[in-house]
Write a protein that holds these residues in place. Structure first.
Motif, short mmCIF file in Angstrom:
data_model
loop_
_atom_site.label_atom_id
_atom_site.label_comp_id
_atom_site.label_asym_id
_atom_site.label_seq_id
_atom_site.Cartn_x
_atom_site.Cartn_y
_atom_site.Cartn_z
N SER A 46 92.05 -77.69 67.20
CA SER A 46 91.65 -76.29 67.09
C SER A 46 90.19 -76.04 67.45
O SER A 46 89.89 -75.00 68.06
CB SER A 46 91.95 -75.76 65.68
N PRO A 47 89.23 -76.92 67.14
CA PRO A 47 87.84 -76.61 67.52
C PRO A 47 87.62 -76.52 69.02
O PRO A 47 86.58 -75.99 69.46
CB PRO A 47 87.03 -77.76 66.91
N SER A 48 88.58 -77.01 69.83
CA SER A 48 88.43 -76.91 71.28
C SER A 48 88.51 -75.48 71.79
O SER A 48 88.18 -75.22 72.96
CB SER A 48 89.50 -77.76 71.99
N VAL A 49 88.94 -74.54 70.96
CA VAL A 49 89.07 -73.16 71.44
C VAL A 49 87.73 -72.42 71.47
O VAL A 49 87.66 -71.29 71.94
CB VAL A 49 90.10 -72.36 70.61
N VAL A 50 86.68 -73.06 70.97
CA VAL A 50 85.32 -72.51 71.03
C VAL A 50 84.43 -73.58 71.63
O VAL A 50 84.41 -74.71 71.13
CB VAL A 50 84.82 -72.08 69.65
N GLY A 110 81.67 -76.26 72.55
CA GLY A 110 80.63 -76.97 71.84
C GLY A 110 81.06 -77.76 70.64
O GLY A 110 80.25 -78.50 70.05
N HIS A 111 82.34 -77.69 70.27
CA HIS A 111 82.78 -78.36 69.05
C HIS A 111 83.53 -79.66 69.29
O HIS A 111 83.69 -80.45 68.35
CB HIS A 111 83.66 -77.42 68.22
N THR A 112 84.05 -79.88 70.48
CA THR A 112 84.73 -81.14 70.78
C THR A 112 84.21 -81.67 72.12
O THR A 112 83.66 -80.91 72.92
CB THR A 112 86.26 -80.98 70.87
N PRO A 113 84.42 -82.95 72.39
CA PRO A 113 84.00 -83.49 73.69
C PRO A 113 84.76 -82.89 74.86
O PRO A 113 84.33 -83.03 76.01
CB PRO A 113 84.31 -84.99 73.57
N TYR A 114 85.87 -82.22 74.59
CA TYR A 114 86.74 -81.74 75.65
C TYR A 114 86.37 -80.35 76.15
O TYR A 114 86.67 -79.98 77.29
CB TYR A 114 88.19 -81.73 75.16
N VAL A 115 85.76 -79.55 75.30
CA VAL A 115 85.37 -78.19 75.68
C VAL A 115 83.92 -77.98 75.25
O VAL A 115 83.64 -77.57 74.12
CB VAL A 115 86.29 -77.13 75.03
N ARG A 116 83.01 -78.30 76.16
CA ARG A 116 81.59 -78.19 75.87
C ARG A 116 81.00 -76.86 76.33
O ARG A 116 80.02 -76.37 75.76
CB ARG A 116 80.83 -79.35 76.54
N THR A 117 81.57 -76.28 77.37
CA THR A 117 80.98 -75.09 77.99
C THR A 117 82.03 -74.00 78.17
O THR A 117 83.24 -74.24 78.02
CB THR A 117 80.43 -75.45 79.38
N GLU A 123 88.28 -79.22 60.80
CA GLU A 123 86.88 -78.85 60.75
C GLU A 123 86.14 -79.23 62.03
O GLU A 123 86.58 -80.11 62.79
CB GLU A 123 86.21 -79.53 59.55
N GLU A 124 85.03 -78.56 62.25
CA GLU A 124 84.14 -78.93 63.36
C GLU A 124 83.20 -80.02 62.86
O GLU A 124 82.65 -79.92 61.76
CB GLU A 124 83.30 -77.71 63.77
N PHE A 125 83.02 -81.07 63.66
CA PHE A 125 82.06 -82.12 63.32
C PHE A 125 81.62 -82.79 64.61
O PHE A 125 82.28 -82.65 65.65
CB PHE A 125 82.66 -83.13 62.34
N ASP A 126 80.53 -83.51 64.54
CA ASP A 126 80.01 -84.21 65.71
C ASP A 126 80.76 -85.53 65.85
O ASP A 126 80.58 -86.44 65.04
CB ASP A 126 78.51 -84.44 65.57
N TRP A 127 81.58 -85.62 66.88
CA TRP A 127 82.42 -86.79 67.07
C TRP A 127 81.61 -88.06 67.35
O TRP A 127 82.13 -89.16 67.26
CB TRP A 127 83.40 -86.55 68.22
N ARG A 128 80.34 -87.89 67.70
CA ARG A 128 79.51 -89.05 68.03
C ARG A 128 78.87 -89.69 66.82
O ARG A 128 78.35 -90.81 66.91
CB ARG A 128 78.41 -88.62 69.01
N LEU A 129 78.88 -89.01 65.68
CA LEU A 129 78.20 -89.49 64.48
C LEU A 129 79.16 -90.19 63.54
O LEU A 129 80.38 -90.01 63.62
CB LEU A 129 77.54 -88.31 63.76
N PRO A 130 78.64 -91.00 62.62
CA PRO A 130 79.51 -91.64 61.62
C PRO A 130 80.22 -90.59 60.77
O PRO A 130 79.79 -89.43 60.68
CB PRO A 130 78.52 -92.45 60.77
N PHE A 131 81.32 -90.99 60.15
CA PHE A 131 82.07 -90.08 59.29
C PHE A 131 81.20 -89.60 58.14
O PHE A 131 80.40 -90.36 57.57
CB PHE A 131 83.33 -90.78 58.75
N SER A 132 81.38 -88.32 57.79
CA SER A 132 80.59 -87.70 56.74
C SER A 132 81.49 -86.84 55.88
O SER A 132 82.45 -86.23 56.37
CB SER A 132 79.48 -86.85 57.35
N ARG A 133 81.18 -86.74 54.61
CA ARG A 133 81.95 -85.88 53.70
C ARG A 133 81.57 -84.40 53.87
O ARG A 133 82.39 -83.53 53.57
CB ARG A 133 81.69 -86.28 52.25
#
Length: 337
Positions: free
Chosen positions: A286-290, A292-299, A37-47
């Motif tokens: 997988s979210p790195s292929v779009v 904005g979803h991981t710290p590794y692929v922002r743009t 899933e896509e999630f904000d890696w900077r935030l606490p874990f969320s369900r």
């Protein structure tokens, strides 16, 4: 695998547990995709603070790899497989007959939810054995229902295996695991310590019925022969690892486009193959292929660099005689070993 439930230290495999690949297997490499899933890696874990919108891009990514004859193993977690769109995409991905869906368990988004949300509990191997098994059984069944085939390989999210994981995998019918991140140590976060484990595949678990396929880590530099012990020591010194890397003395390189510069990865491949590694294991999220979803692929520029990384690495592997392998080919070769 034995050890304490928190700060679990994975022991080095016995020499006789190493997989001796048949000569005909040659030198090969695998590519795993942590399909999550896509999630904000900077935030606490969320369900519930997550999405799966990027799954529509996955068939295009697979097509790029397929042009080079590289099959992918998609390690799917619960939010992916529980969504109608995610399940449909997974079925499309395995229709080629060589790609495969395995399992990745993020405990904070994988029912049953009987644990508190916390950093230590994000490593599923820290949970009570019954809860770890219940979560993995639920995910395994969901994947089987979605794609019509029971998954054969497992990766714990955050590489978070524990002392009970091997027995659970055996009971659920798994044949392989790829949770070990060779030469990494997560005990500062209450996660596992893989410092004693290198890259070669090995047998483990009840009656050695499972195959471990570690996520490859390569030490490069003039002092690479001192590897993990020196790297650990440098970590205790202010900027020790950075200085050693800049001086060309020692770098630790994981085989991933995420936060691993292309030149470093190319050198790591040369070193690993030059030192006789028979099987390399690559991975990405997988979210790195779009963007904005991981710290590794922002743009969009990051995404161009991501694909360029793979183009260059796959070309290098081909020049050096390392051929792609499907998970099925690897498991078959291990049976013949």
């Amino acid at each position: 695998m034995t050890g304490a439930a928190r700060g679990y230290r994975v022991p080095a495999p016995e020499p006789e547990a190493a997989v001796a690949w048949p000569q005909a297997f040659g030198t090969r490499f695998l590519v795993f995709v942590d399909t999550e899933e896509e999630f904000d890696w900077r935030l606490p874990f969320s369900r519930d603070r997550h999405g799966v919108t990027h799954v529509t891009a996955l068939p295009t990514v697979q097509a790029r790899f397929a042009k080079r004859g590289v099959p992918l193993t998609w390690l799917a977690d619960y939010p992916i497989v529980a969504s109608d769109e995610g399940a449909a995409v997974l079925r499309e991905l395995v229709a080629d007959g060589v790609s495969e869906v395995g399992t990745q368990l993020h405990p904070w988004v994988n029912p049953p939810f009987d644990e508190e949300l916390s950093g230590p509990n994000s490593f599923v191997g820290n949970l009570p054995a019954a809860l770890e098994e219940a979560k993995l059984a639920r995910l395994t069944e969901a994947i089987e229902a979605a794609v019509g085939r029971r998954p054969r390989i497992y990766r714990a999210g955050r590489y978070g295996i524990g002392p009970h994981t091997a027995g659970i995998l055996a009971r659920l019918g798994y044949r392989a695991d790829c949770s070990v991140r060779a030469c990494y140590d997560y005990t500062s976060e209450a996660g596992p310590d893989f410092a004693a484990v290198g890259n070669p595949a090995y047998r483990f678990g009840p009656e050695n019925s499972l195959i471990e396929l570690p996520f490859s880590t390569v030490f490069t530099g003039m002092l690479r022969g001192q590897g993990e012990p020196l790297y650990r020591t440098l970590g205790k010194l202010p900027r020790g690892r950075g200085v050693a890397a800049r001086l060309g003395l020692l770098s630790r390189v994981s085989l991933t486009p995420e936060d691993m510069p292309l030149a470093d990865a190319e050198e790591a491949v040369r070193v690993a193959l030059g030192e006789g590694e028979r099987l390399l294991s690559f991975a990405f999220h997988s979210p790195s292929v779009v963007p904005g979803h991981t710290p590794y692929v922002r743009t969009e520029r990051d995404l161009v660099d991501f694909h360029r990384w793979w183009d260059r690495i796959l070309a290098l592997l081909d020049r050096l005689g390392a051929k792609p392998a499907s998970l099925g080919e690897v498991l078959a070769a291990a049976e013949d070993a």
